[in-house]
Design a protein around this motif. Structure first.
Motif, PDB file in Angstrom:
ATOM      1  N   THR A 111      60.987  -5.383  12.667  1.00 51.38           N
ATOM      2  CA  THR A 111      61.092  -6.325  13.783  1.00 51.38           C
ATOM      3  C   THR A 111      61.731  -5.657  15.001  1.00 51.38           C
ATOM      4  O   THR A 111      61.245  -5.806  16.124  1.00 51.38           O
ATOM      5  CB  THR A 111      61.908  -7.563  13.358  1.00 51.38           C
ATOM      6  OG1 THR A 111      61.291  -8.139  12.208  1.00 51.38           O
ATOM      7  CG2 THR A 111      61.971  -8.589  14.457  1.00 51.38           C
ATOM      8  N   GLU A 122      59.939  -5.065  18.560  1.00 46.31           N
ATOM      9  CA  GLU A 122      60.527  -5.611  19.786  1.00 46.31           C
ATOM     10  C   GLU A 122      60.738  -4.509  20.818  1.00 46.31           C
ATOM     11  O   GLU A 122      60.478  -4.708  22.008  1.00 46.31           O
ATOM     12  CB  GLU A 122      61.849  -6.309  19.479  1.00 46.31           C
ATOM     13  CG  GLU A 122      61.675  -7.640  18.791  1.00 46.31           C
ATOM     14  CD  GLU A 122      62.982  -8.239  18.322  1.00 46.31           C
ATOM     15  OE1 GLU A 122      64.029  -7.543  18.369  1.00 46.31           O
ATOM     16  OE2 GLU A 122      62.967  -9.409  17.905  1.00 46.31           O
ATOM     17  N   MET A 127      53.686 -10.060  15.879  1.00 48.40           N
ATOM     18  CA  MET A 127      54.260  -9.110  16.830  1.00 48.40           C
ATOM     19  C   MET A 127      53.360  -7.886  16.990  1.00 48.40           C
ATOM     20  O   MET A 127      53.201  -7.370  18.092  1.00 48.40           O
ATOM     21  CB  MET A 127      55.661  -8.701  16.378  1.00 48.40           C
ATOM     22  CG  MET A 127      56.674  -9.815  16.491  1.00 48.40           C
ATOM     23  SD  MET A 127      58.289  -9.343  15.886  1.00 48.40           S
ATOM     24  CE  MET A 127      58.819  -8.280  17.204  1.00 48.40           C
TER      25      MET A 127
END
Length: 137
Positions: free
Chosen positions: A100, A104, A46
Motif C-alpha cells: 500500500t 501510494e 490502487m
C-alpha cells in the motif's frame, strides 16, 4: 469396562477439540477470508488507478517518454513484489502495508510528474518566458 472406555474416549475427543481451536492473542491478526479479499481489492484498485494515471499522462503528453518508462518500471517492480508476497497465498499485515505504501508513493510520483510542466514532444529550451506557451495559455 466398555462404557468407561467409550466415555473416556468421548471426553478426550471433546477436550482435544476444544483446545484445538486457534487462540488469538491481543493485537495479533489472523486474516479472515473477507479481510484478505478486501485488502486484495484495495491493492488491485490502487494498481489500476496508478496504471490509468500513467496511461492518461502518456495520452495527453504530460509525461515525457523517460518519465513514463521510469514510472512503468516502478509499477512493474511493485507488481513483481506483490506476486512474490502472494506466493504463500496470504498477505501478512506487513506485506499489505508495504504494498500500500509503495503504491501510494507511486501515485504521488505520477501526480508530480503529470504536473511538473515537462511535456512530451516539446523541443524548445525551458525558460520562464516560455512557460505560458508550453501550457497553451
Amino acid at each position: 469396562m466398555k462404557k468407561t472406555l467409550i466415555l473416556s474416549a468421548l471426553f478426550l475427543l471433546t477436550f482435544v477439540g476444544a483446545f484445538a481451536q486457534r487462540y488469538e492473542y491481543p493485537g495479533q491478526r489472523y486474516p479472515a477470508a473477507d479481510n484478505d479479499r478486501r485488502e486484495s481489492y484495495a491493492i488491485n484498485d490502487m494498481q489500476r488507478e496508478a496504471r490509468r494515471r500513467i496511461a492518461v499522462g502518456i495520452e495527453n503528453q504530460s509525461l515525457t517518454p523517460t518519465e513514463a518508462i521510469r514510472l512503468l518500471d516502478e509499477y512493474d517492480r511493485i507488481q513483481l513484489r506483490e506476486r512474490r508476497f502472494r506466493s504463500n497465498r496470504n498477505l501478512t499485515n506487513r506485506e499489505t502495508r508495504e504494498l500500500t505504501n509503495d503504491l501510494e508513493n507511486l501515485i504521488r510520483k505520477i501526480r508530480y510528474e503529470n504536473r511538473d510542466g515537462e511535456r512530451a514532444g516539446y523541443d524548445r529550451p525551458r525558460s520562464p518566458g516560455n512557460y505560458d506557451q508550453r501550457r497553451g495559455w
